[in-house]
Design a protein around this motif. Structure first.
Motif, PDB file in Angstrom:
ATOM      1  N   LEU A  36     -91.078  61.286   8.958  1.00 31.51           N
ATOM      2  CA  LEU A  36     -92.107  62.154   8.392  1.00 31.51           C
ATOM      3  C   LEU A  36     -91.783  62.362   6.928  1.00 31.51           C
ATOM      4  O   LEU A  36     -90.707  62.871   6.591  1.00 31.51           O
ATOM      5  N   VAL A  37     -92.686  61.934   6.049  1.00 28.90           N
ATOM      6  CA  VAL A  37     -92.565  62.203   4.620  1.00 28.90           C
ATOM      7  C   VAL A  37     -93.447  63.401   4.288  1.00 28.90           C
ATOM      8  O   VAL A  37     -94.633  63.421   4.615  1.00 28.90           O
ATOM      9  N   CYS A  38     -92.849  64.395   3.674  1.00 29.19           N
ATOM     10  CA  CYS A  38     -93.623  65.505   3.114  1.00 29.19           C
ATOM     11  C   CYS A  38     -93.027  65.791   1.745  1.00 29.19           C
ATOM     12  O   CYS A  38     -91.945  66.372   1.626  1.00 29.19           O
ATOM     13  N   ALA A  39     -93.719  65.348   0.711  1.00 30.04           N
ATOM     14  CA  ALA A  39     -93.180  65.371  -0.646  1.00 30.04           C
ATOM     15  C   ALA A  39     -94.233  65.887  -1.611  1.00 30.04           C
ATOM     16  O   ALA A  39     -95.431  65.889  -1.299  1.00 30.04           O
ATOM     17  N   PRO A  40     -93.822  66.330  -2.787  1.00 28.67           N
ATOM     18  CA  PRO A  40     -94.791  66.842  -3.760  1.00 28.67           C
ATOM     19  C   PRO A  40     -95.815  65.783  -4.155  1.00 28.67           C
ATOM     20  O   PRO A  40     -95.549  64.578  -4.112  1.00 28.67           O
ATOM     21  N   ASP A  41     -96.983  66.260  -4.570  1.00 32.39           N
ATOM     22  CA  ASP A  41     -98.044  65.338  -4.973  1.00 32.39           C
ATOM     23  C   ASP A  41     -97.837  64.796  -6.387  1.00 32.39           C
ATOM     24  O   ASP A  41     -98.631  63.984  -6.866  1.00 32.39           O
ATOM     25  N   GLY A  42     -96.780  65.211  -7.056  1.00 36.13           N
ATOM     26  CA  GLY A  42     -96.428  64.716  -8.379  1.00 36.13           C
ATOM     27  C   GLY A  42     -94.990  65.091  -8.683  1.00 36.13           C
ATOM     28  O   GLY A  42     -94.294  65.678  -7.855  1.00 36.13           O
ATOM     29  N   ALA A  43     -94.533  64.769  -9.880  1.00 33.14           N
ATOM     30  CA  ALA A  43     -93.138  65.005 -10.248  1.00 33.14           C
ATOM     31  C   ALA A  43     -92.816  66.495 -10.278  1.00 33.14           C
ATOM     32  O   ALA A  43     -93.582  67.302 -10.807  1.00 33.14           O
ATOM     33  N   ALA A  72     -98.578  64.813   1.338  1.00 28.91           N
ATOM     34  CA  ALA A  72     -98.310  65.295  -0.018  1.00 28.91           C
ATOM     35  C   ALA A  72     -98.638  66.778  -0.091  1.00 28.91           C
ATOM     36  O   ALA A  72     -99.663  67.230   0.449  1.00 28.91           O
ATOM     37  N   GLY A  73     -97.770  67.528  -0.758  1.00 30.40           N
ATOM     38  CA  GLY A  73     -97.971  68.964  -0.914  1.00 30.40           C
ATOM     39  C   GLY A  73     -98.124  69.346  -2.369  1.00 30.40           C
ATOM     40  O   GLY A  73     -97.622  68.649  -3.257  1.00 30.40           O
ATOM     41  N   THR A  74     -98.792  70.464  -2.608  1.00 30.66           N
ATOM     42  CA  THR A  74     -99.025  70.902  -3.979  1.00 30.66           C
ATOM     43  C   THR A  74     -97.865  71.712  -4.555  1.00 30.66           C
ATOM     44  O   THR A  74     -97.904  72.076  -5.721  1.00 30.66           O
ATOM     45  N   LYS A  82     -90.255  73.303   3.834  1.00 35.18           N
ATOM     46  CA  LYS A  82     -90.685  74.456   4.623  1.00 35.18           C
ATOM     47  C   LYS A  82     -92.015  74.179   5.323  1.00 35.18           C
ATOM     48  O   LYS A  82     -92.196  74.508   6.511  1.00 35.18           O
ATOM     49  N   LEU A  83     -92.950  73.564   4.613  1.00 32.71           N
ATOM     50  CA  LEU A  83     -94.252  73.249   5.209  1.00 32.71           C
ATOM     51  C   LEU A  83     -94.102  72.233   6.337  1.00 32.71           C
ATOM     52  O   LEU A  83     -94.748  72.360   7.393  1.00 32.71           O
ATOM     53  N   ALA A  84     -93.272  71.225   6.116  1.00 33.16           N
ATOM     54  CA  ALA A  84     -93.072  70.215   7.151  1.00 33.16           C
ATOM     55  C   ALA A  84     -92.502  70.833   8.425  1.00 33.16           C
ATOM     56  O   ALA A  84     -92.974  70.561   9.534  1.00 33.16           O
ATOM     57  N   LEU A  85     -91.491  71.681   8.273  1.00 30.66           N
ATOM     58  CA  LEU A  85     -90.845  72.275   9.437  1.00 30.66           C
ATOM     59  C   LEU A  85     -91.760  73.249  10.163  1.00 30.66           C
ATOM     60  O   LEU A  85     -91.796  73.279  11.409  1.00 30.66           O
ATOM     61  N   SER A  86     -92.502  74.041   9.426  1.00 31.26           N
ATOM     62  CA  SER A  86     -93.299  75.102  10.042  1.00 31.26           C
ATOM     63  C   SER A  86     -94.695  74.668  10.453  1.00 31.26           C
ATOM     64  O   SER A  86     -95.218  75.117  11.483  1.00 31.26           O
ATOM     65  N   VAL A  87     -95.326  73.798   9.649  1.00 30.97           N
ATOM     66  CA  VAL A  87     -96.722  73.442   9.879  1.00 30.97           C
ATOM     67  C   VAL A  87     -96.857  72.079  10.557  1.00 30.97           C
ATOM     68  O   VAL A  87     -97.518  71.952  11.595  1.00 30.97           O
ATOM     69  N   LEU A  88     -96.222  71.064   9.987  1.00 28.71           N
ATOM     70  CA  LEU A  88     -96.405  69.713  10.516  1.00 28.71           C
ATOM     71  C   LEU A  88     -95.613  69.489  11.801  1.00 28.71           C
ATOM     72  O   LEU A  88     -96.107  68.862  12.744  1.00 28.71           O
ATOM     73  N   LEU A  89     -94.387  69.977  11.847  1.00 28.41           N
ATOM     74  CA  LEU A  89     -93.548  69.794  13.032  1.00 28.41           C
ATOM     75  C   LEU A  89     -93.642  70.964  14.003  1.00 28.41           C
ATOM     76  O   LEU A  89     -93.106  70.892  15.107  1.00 28.41           O
ATOM     77  N   LYS A  90     -94.302  72.038  13.560  1.00 29.04           N
ATOM     78  CA  LYS A  90     -94.533  73.204  14.424  1.00 29.04           C
ATOM     79  C   LYS A  90     -93.249  73.695  15.093  1.00 29.04           C
ATOM     80  O   LYS A  90     -93.216  74.017  16.279  1.00 29.04           O
ATOM     81  N   GLY A  91     -92.191  73.732  14.301  1.00 30.50           N
ATOM     82  CA  GLY A  91     -90.932  74.262  14.801  1.00 30.50           C
ATOM     83  C   GLY A  91     -89.998  73.232  15.377  1.00 30.50           C
ATOM     84  O   GLY A  91     -88.822  73.541  15.634  1.00 30.50           O
ATOM     85  N   ARG A  92     -90.455  71.982  15.620  1.00 27.35           N
ATOM     86  CA  ARG A  92     -89.538  70.950  16.085  1.00 27.35           C
ATOM     87  C   ARG A  92     -88.531  70.665  14.985  1.00 27.35           C
ATOM     88  O   ARG A  92     -88.893  70.543  13.810  1.00 27.35           O
ATOM     89  N   LYS A  93     -87.287  70.542  15.352  1.00 20.52           N
ATOM     90  CA  LYS A  93     -86.237  70.296  14.349  1.00 20.52           C
ATOM     91  C   LYS A  93     -85.982  68.801  14.227  1.00 20.52           C
ATOM     92  O   LYS A  93     -85.654  68.142  15.220  1.00 20.52           O
ATOM     93  N   PRO A  94     -86.123  68.230  13.037  1.00 21.84           N
ATOM     94  CA  PRO A  94     -85.784  66.818  12.867  1.00 21.84           C
ATOM     95  C   PRO A  94     -84.292  66.605  13.036  1.00 21.84           C
ATOM     96  O   PRO A  94     -83.489  67.532  12.918  1.00 21.84           O
ATOM     97  N   ASP A  95     -83.914  65.365  13.293  1.00 22.78           N
ATOM     98  CA  ASP A  95     -82.503  65.045  13.460  1.00 22.78           C
ATOM     99  C   ASP A  95     -81.772  65.002  12.119  1.00 22.78           C
ATOM    100  O   ASP A  95     -80.539  65.121  12.086  1.00 22.78           O
ATOM    101  N   MET A  96     -82.533  64.844  11.031  1.00 23.55           N
ATOM    102  CA  MET A  96     -81.908  64.713   9.714  1.00 23.55           C
ATOM    103  C   MET A  96     -82.954  64.983   8.644  1.00 23.55           C
ATOM    104  O   MET A  96     -84.142  64.696   8.833  1.00 23.55           O
ATOM    105  N   VAL A  97     -82.526  65.568   7.541  1.00 28.01           N
ATOM    106  CA  VAL A  97     -83.347  65.713   6.339  1.00 28.01           C
ATOM    107  C   VAL A  97     -82.698  64.881   5.236  1.00 28.01           C
ATOM    108  O   VAL A  97     -81.486  64.970   5.023  1.00 28.01           O
TER     109      VAL A  97
END
Length: 261
Positions: A36-43, A72-74, A82-97
């Protein structure tokens, strides 16, 4: 017996979701885990652990395929984790960041400013094994292929064994000359350093001054051979274990007189 689920890796950065370093990292790890990639929409370089407390944030799905989802996040790199963990994964914990691969090093005091390190510090504070990868090349077209074997080795080891609680890894790769190979991997401490000449002043035709944040890095202990800066200068990949707990335990006793009347 059902197949074991594939590991899940959350990837973010501070160069933006379209950066070559991030895309190269995804390509290196696609066969090892779902991503899962969740990264800023720019630098967002230099944002460290900053998060957005006064403005709303938005998420946009950029692509979706089996085993890979890109958003992409603003906001800041930390916002994206934080958005990935709370919104996209709905609390599921990834094995690695994983943060990166960053265009430019994050050694020495750059650790404190780095949005790439903000990614992994946020993951570490959520008790997820977290690693930052950076290359000493700021070019948008940097060649990340020489990093592949070591990135995969470190990722596989962390997926299999985890990391100590409260510890993340800051991994920096030197820029190789054509045909050269890395001398090896060195566990290092953070080098002491200082940024100097950080402000360039310019004068606008309309009559006011404006300022660019620039600067020159100064290694304040060039002769020390156990630091990340020494390793990078001598062709080694530096790995610096970095703690969330920044308490100076020695000072707890040396500063005890502060508590006395």
């Amino acid at each position: 017996m059902a197949d074991e689920p594939r590991p899940l890796i959350l990837i973010s950065n501070d160069d933006g979701y379209q950066a070559k370093g991030l895309r190269s990292l995804v390509a290196m790890l696609r066969d090892m885990a779902d991503i899962l990639v969740c990264a800023p929409d720019g630098a967002r370089s230099g944002f460290s652990c900053a998060f957005s407390a006064t403005v709303p944030l938005r998420l946009s799905k950029m692509s979706e395929e089996e085993g890979l989802s890109v958003w992409a996040g603003t906001g800041t790199p930390t916002d994206c984790v934080k958005l990935a963990l709370s919104v996209l994964l709905k609390g599921r914990k990834p094995d690695m960041v994983i943060g990166g691969i960053n265009h430019g090093d994050n050694a020495s005091v750059n650790t404190h400013y780095s949005g790439t390190m903000g990614v992994v510090l946020e993951g570490c504070m959520k008790y997820i094994p977290s690693v930052a990868f950076s290359l000493c090349d700021v070019s948008p077209n940097a060649d990340f292929e020489p990093l592949r074997a070591i990135v995969r080795r470190i990722t596989a080891k962390v997926l299999a064994e985890g990391l100590p609680k409260g510890v993340c890894l800051n991994v920096n790769f030197p820029l190789l000359k054509a045909g050269a190979r890395y001398e090896g991997i060195r566990l290092c401490r953070m080098s002491a350093g200082t940024w100097t000449n950080e402000i360039t002043t310019c004068h606008h035709p309309r009559g006011y001054d404006y300022y660019w944040m620039v600067g020159h890095y100064q290694n304040d202990e060039p002769d020390a051979t156990d630091t990340d800066r020494w390793a990078l200068a001598n062709g080694y990949v530096s790995v610096t274990p970095t703690r969330i707990d920044i308490t100076d335990y020695d000072a707890l006793s040396t500063l005890a007189s502060l508590t006395q009347p």
